[in-house]
Write an enzyme that holds these catalytic residues in place. Structure first.
Site, PDB file in Angstrom:
ATOM      1  CG  HIS A   1      -2.173  -0.801   1.041  1.00  0.00           C
ATOM      2  ND1 HIS A   1      -3.326  -0.562   1.737  1.00  0.00           N
ATOM      3  CD2 HIS A   1      -2.440  -1.852   0.226  1.00  0.00           C
ATOM      4  CE1 HIS A   1      -4.267  -1.410   1.356  1.00  0.00           C
ATOM      5  NE2 HIS A   1      -3.736  -2.210   0.445  1.00  0.00           N
TER       6      HIS A   1
ATOM      7  CE1 TYR B   1      -5.100   4.076   8.836  1.00  0.00           C
ATOM      8  CE2 TYR B   1      -5.538   4.117  11.184  1.00  0.00           C
ATOM      9  CZ  TYR B   1      -4.875   3.588  10.099  1.00  0.00           C
ATOM     10  OH  TYR B   1      -3.954   2.568  10.293  1.00  0.00           O
TER      11      TYR B   1
ATOM     12  N   PRO C   1      -4.070   0.230  18.758  1.00  0.00           N
ATOM     13  CG  PRO C   1      -5.818  -1.177  18.180  1.00  0.00           C
ATOM     14  CD  PRO C   1      -5.219  -0.474  19.338  1.00  0.00           C
TER      15      PRO C   1
ATOM     16  CE  LYS D   1       4.082   3.094  13.626  1.00  0.00           C
ATOM     17  NZ  LYS D   1       4.194   2.323  12.404  1.00  0.00           N
TER      18      LYS D   1
ATOM     19  CE1 TYR E   1       0.005   2.976   7.845  1.00  0.00           C
ATOM     20  CE2 TYR E   1      -1.166   3.896   9.722  1.00  0.00           C
ATOM     21  CZ  TYR E   1      -1.083   2.976   8.693  1.00  0.00           C
ATOM     22  OH  TYR E   1      -2.073   2.051   8.525  1.00  0.00           O
TER      23      TYR E   1
HETATM   24  P1  FAS Z   1       1.839 -11.980  21.664  1.00  0.00           P
HETATM   25  O1  FAS Z   1       0.877 -11.652  22.765  1.00  0.00           O
HETATM   26  O2  FAS Z   1       1.369 -12.009  20.252  1.00  0.00           O
HETATM   27  O3  FAS Z   1       2.495 -13.420  21.939  1.00  0.00           O
HETATM   28  C1  FAS Z   1       2.823 -13.853  23.246  1.00  0.00           C
HETATM   29  C2  FAS Z   1       2.725 -15.371  23.264  1.00  0.00           C
HETATM   30  O4  FAS Z   1       3.147 -15.842  24.554  1.00  0.00           O
HETATM   31  C3  FAS Z   1       1.297 -15.874  23.053  1.00  0.00           C
HETATM   32  O5  FAS Z   1       1.262 -16.877  22.070  1.00  0.00           O
HETATM   33  C4  FAS Z   1       0.905 -16.429  24.419  1.00  0.00           C
HETATM   34  O6  FAS Z   1       0.015 -17.530  24.318  1.00  0.00           O
HETATM   35  C5  FAS Z   1       2.252 -16.855  24.985  1.00  0.00           C
HETATM   36  N1  FAS Z   1       2.322 -16.909  26.452  1.00  0.00           N
HETATM   37  C6  FAS Z   1       1.752 -16.068  27.337  1.00  0.00           C
HETATM   38  N2  FAS Z   1       2.058 -16.435  28.598  1.00  0.00           N
HETATM   39  C7  FAS Z   1       2.846 -17.558  28.494  1.00  0.00           C
HETATM   40  C8  FAS Z   1       3.461 -18.416  29.434  1.00  0.00           C
HETATM   41  N3  FAS Z   1       3.348 -18.207  30.742  1.00  0.00           N
HETATM   42  N4  FAS Z   1       4.180 -19.466  28.986  1.00  0.00           N
HETATM   43  C9  FAS Z   1       4.319 -19.691  27.653  1.00  0.00           C
HETATM   44  N5  FAS Z   1       3.742 -18.914  26.690  1.00  0.00           N
HETATM   45  C10 FAS Z   1       3.015 -17.854  27.126  1.00  0.00           C
HETATM   46  N6  FAS Z   1      -1.356  -4.630  16.659  1.00  0.00           N
HETATM   47  C11 FAS Z   1      -1.473  -3.921  15.522  1.00  0.00           C
HETATM   48  O7  FAS Z   1      -0.472  -3.407  15.017  1.00  0.00           O
HETATM   49  N7  FAS Z   1      -2.700  -3.783  14.908  1.00  0.00           N
HETATM   50  C12 FAS Z   1      -3.839  -4.364  15.422  1.00  0.00           C
HETATM   51  O8  FAS Z   1      -4.923  -4.232  14.866  1.00  0.00           O
HETATM   52  C13 FAS Z   1      -3.755  -5.124  16.597  1.00  0.00           C
HETATM   53  N8  FAS Z   1      -4.862  -5.745  17.116  1.00  0.00           N
HETATM   54  C14 FAS Z   1      -4.741  -6.463  18.283  1.00  0.00           C
HETATM   55  C15 FAS Z   1      -5.853  -7.126  18.854  1.00  0.00           C
HETATM   56  C16 FAS Z   1      -5.743  -7.845  20.054  1.00  0.00           C
HETATM   57  C17 FAS Z   1      -6.950  -8.542  20.642  1.00  0.00           C
HETATM   58  C18 FAS Z   1      -4.490  -7.909  20.720  1.00  0.00           C
HETATM   59  C19 FAS Z   1      -4.331  -8.654  22.027  1.00  0.00           C
HETATM   60  C20 FAS Z   1      -3.373  -7.280  20.143  1.00  0.00           C
HETATM   61  C21 FAS Z   1      -3.494  -6.563  18.929  1.00  0.00           C
HETATM   62  N9  FAS Z   1      -2.382  -5.929  18.339  1.00  0.00           N
HETATM   63  C22 FAS Z   1      -2.479  -5.214  17.195  1.00  0.00           C
HETATM   64  C23 FAS Z   1      -1.095  -6.008  18.943  1.00  0.00           C
HETATM   65  C24 FAS Z   1      -0.509  -7.351  18.593  1.00  0.00           C
HETATM   66  O9  FAS Z   1      -0.444  -7.496  17.206  1.00  0.00           O
HETATM   67  C25 FAS Z   1       0.808  -7.445  19.314  1.00  0.00           C
HETATM   68  O10 FAS Z   1       1.571  -6.252  19.158  1.00  0.00           O
HETATM   69  C26 FAS Z   1       1.655  -8.617  18.865  1.00  0.00           C
HETATM   70  O11 FAS Z   1       0.888  -9.780  18.989  1.00  0.00           O
HETATM   71  C27 FAS Z   1       2.911  -8.650  19.748  1.00  0.00           C
HETATM   72  O12 FAS Z   1       3.528  -9.866  19.571  1.00  0.00           O
HETATM   73  P2  FAS Z   1       4.235 -10.600  20.810  1.00  0.00           P
HETATM   74  O13 FAS Z   1       5.057  -9.620  21.548  1.00  0.00           O
HETATM   75  O14 FAS Z   1       4.857 -11.811  20.246  1.00  0.00           O
HETATM   76  O15 FAS Z   1       3.062 -10.962  21.841  1.00  0.00           O
HETATM   77  C1  PHB Z   2      -5.855  -4.159  10.729  1.00  0.00           C
HETATM   78  O1  PHB Z   2      -5.932  -4.365   9.496  1.00  0.00           O
HETATM   79  O2  PHB Z   2      -6.166  -5.020  11.585  1.00  0.00           O
HETATM   80  C2  PHB Z   2      -5.376  -2.815  11.205  1.00  0.00           C
HETATM   81  C3  PHB Z   2      -4.853  -1.913  10.287  1.00  0.00           C
HETATM   82  C4  PHB Z   2      -4.404  -0.677  10.717  1.00  0.00           C
HETATM   83  C5  PHB Z   2      -4.503  -0.350  12.062  1.00  0.00           C
HETATM   84  C6  PHB Z   2      -5.030  -1.260  12.987  1.00  0.00           C
HETATM   85  C7  PHB Z   2      -5.473  -2.510  12.550  1.00  0.00           C
HETATM   86  O3  PHB Z   2      -4.088   0.876  12.481  1.00  0.00           O
END
Ligand code: FAS
Ligand code: PHB
Length: 388
Positions: free
Chosen positions: A72, A201, A292, A296, A382
């Site tokens: 994009h 947005y 989100p 980032k 961004y």
């Molecule tokens: P993660 O949380 O992805 O991974 C951590 C891992 O550790 C998980 O698999 C968990 O099961 C495991 N774990 C936890 N405790 C443990 C233990 N005691 N023993 C062993 N394993 C354990 N970011 C965006 O940029 N855009 C978005 O739209 C967006 N939407 C999101 C929606 C939700 C619901 C959430 C929760 C996050 C969202 N994020 C978004 C942020 C997300 O993408 C995170 O930044 C990303 O998953 C970070 O990756 P990790 O640091 O690997 O953490």
């Molecule tokens: C998504 O596609 O999930 C998304 C994209 C941009 C954002 C947040 C989420 O800022």
């Protein structure tokens, strides 16, 4: 069991760290408390910065990303009656890619299980010990219910916001900052061709809305709701009606379709310092959370493990501590930059019900849509500032 780096958590941070270390001859074991199916089914981020794409590609994980991902060149900023396109290459020479975190995680897991370092799912009772010594260890129960001890040189806490690693760091002192926002996102996945070529947005008096996507036939959309809202009170029709109002523009119509997933996501900023205690290092959501709106979260996790992998290779193969000693400060410089940008985008685009706030937000949006300097500042943040 013994390894050089024990990695807690098989999210993007932990899996990518294991891959980057293996490419440099450093062995690791990844411990994950959920099942593979659960981890791969989590619907999260959708936007990859150029640095993230380059890192995955250089690590041999770019083939499906380049085949199925969508590059994009910008985003649209909208407020009632105006939809303005920011041209990222023109403003800052970079682009972003649309490729779901779900797909990134599947690619990482497939590579890990295809001859990569050990990845153990469904472990439990993970405890970290001797992190202040040069020989820490991780105790856990494996998927067969057998108690295990993993001796190692380093522990990487990549276990997310609810993991066990950050509390171990904080137990030796540290500081946390948290801001919980007075709104949440209701997100849907829909079998509907996106009615836009790039993300929209949209600021609207009724609340923010984001038009994103996962493929030419799958849309990902979000709308601002009160954090106390319950997803069962939001029928598909009610969701589509609200989205259509918030994206309304003469001569344009939203594409509706079957909603295949819907959930309400809380919004918070959270930073925990330091990102290290002895031989325990934090990366990703274990150390920080961003709302989100700035896309980032996932990209910041990748930036952390890029720095951490460099530092651990230097420590474990060259016996030099300069990069591990600098890791926390180097990572936190980018964490705070991304935390600010995510707060900026969130504060600019989400309505509070206060008309003075609304006028300030609209003034900021008009400034970005009319000033190349203001648009460049958004575009640079961004698309992702250089790592390191
Ligand atoms: P993660 O949380 O992805 O991974 C951590 C891992 O550790 C998980 O698999 C968990 O099961 C495991 N774990 C936890 N405790 C443990 C233990 N005691 N023993 C062993 N394993 C354990 N970011 C965006 O940029 N855009 C978005 O739209 C967006 N939407 C999101 C929606 C939700 C619901 C959430 C929760 C996050 C969202 N994020 C978004 C942020 C997300 O993408 C995170 O930044 C990303 O998953 C970070 O990756 P990790 O640091 O690997 O953490
Ligand atoms: C998504 O596609 O999930 C998304 C994209 C941009 C954002 C947040 C989420 O800022």
């Amino acid at each position: 069991m013994r390894t050089q780096v024990a990695i807690i958590g098989a999210g993007p941070a932990g899996l990518l760290l294991s891959r980057l270390l293996a490419l440099q001859g450093v062995d690791s074991v990844v411990l994950e408390n959920r099942s593979r199916e659960y981890v791969e089914a989590r619907i999260r981020a959708g936007i990859l910065e150029q640095h993230t794409v380059d890192t995955l590609t250089d690590a041999g994980l770019g083939e499906r990303l380049h085949r199925e991902g969508m590059e994009h060149r910008g985003i649209y900023l909208q407020h009632p009656g105006t939809r303005y396109q920011l041209d990222f290459p023109e403003l800052c020479g970079r682009t972003v890619w649309v490729y779901g975190q779900t797909e990134v995680t599947k690619d990482l897991i497939r590579a890990q299980l295809d001859g990569g370092p050990p990845l153990l799912f469904e472990v439990s009772d993970v405890t970290l010990e001797e992190v202040d010594s040069d020989s820490p260890c991780v105790r856990f129960t494996d998927a067969d219910g057998v108690a295990q001890v993993l001796d190692c040189d380093v522990i990487a806490g990549t276990d997310g916001f609810h993991g066990v690693s950050r509390p171990v760091v904080q137990a030796a002192g540290g500081h946390t900052w948290e801001r919980t926002y007075p709104y949440a996102w209701l997100g849907i996945l829909a079998d509907a061709a996106p009615a836009t070529d790039e993300l929209i947005y949209a600021w609207h008096p009724e609340g923010f809305a984001l038009y994103s996507m996962r493929s030419p036939s799958v849309s990902r959309l979000y709308l601002q709701v009160d954090p106390t809202e319950k997803i069962e009170d939001w029928s598909d029709d009610r969701i589509w009606e609200n989205l259509a109002r918030r994206f309304a523009l003469d001569g344009w119509d939203i594409n509706t379709g079957t909603v295949t997933e819907k959930s309400i996501l809380p919004m918070r900023s959270f930073v925990s310092t330091p990102m290290r205690r002895g031989r325990l290092f934090l990366a990703g959501d274990a150390a920080h959370i961003v709302p989100p709106t700035g896309a980032k979260g996932l990209n910041l996790a990748v930036a952390d493990v890029t720095l951490l992998a460099q530092a651990l290779v230097r420590l474990l193969t060259e016996k030099q501590t300069d990069l591990v000693d600098a890791y926390s400060d180097r990572a936190l410089a980018r964490v705070w930059r991304c935390t600010h940008f995510s707060w900026f985008m969130t504060s600019m685009l989400h309505t509070s019900g206060d008309d003075f706030d609304a006028q300030l937000q609209l003034s900021q949006l008009r400034r970005i849509c009319s000033s190349e300097a203001a648009a460049r500042e958004l575009a640079e943040n961004y698309t992702g500032l250089p790592v390191g």
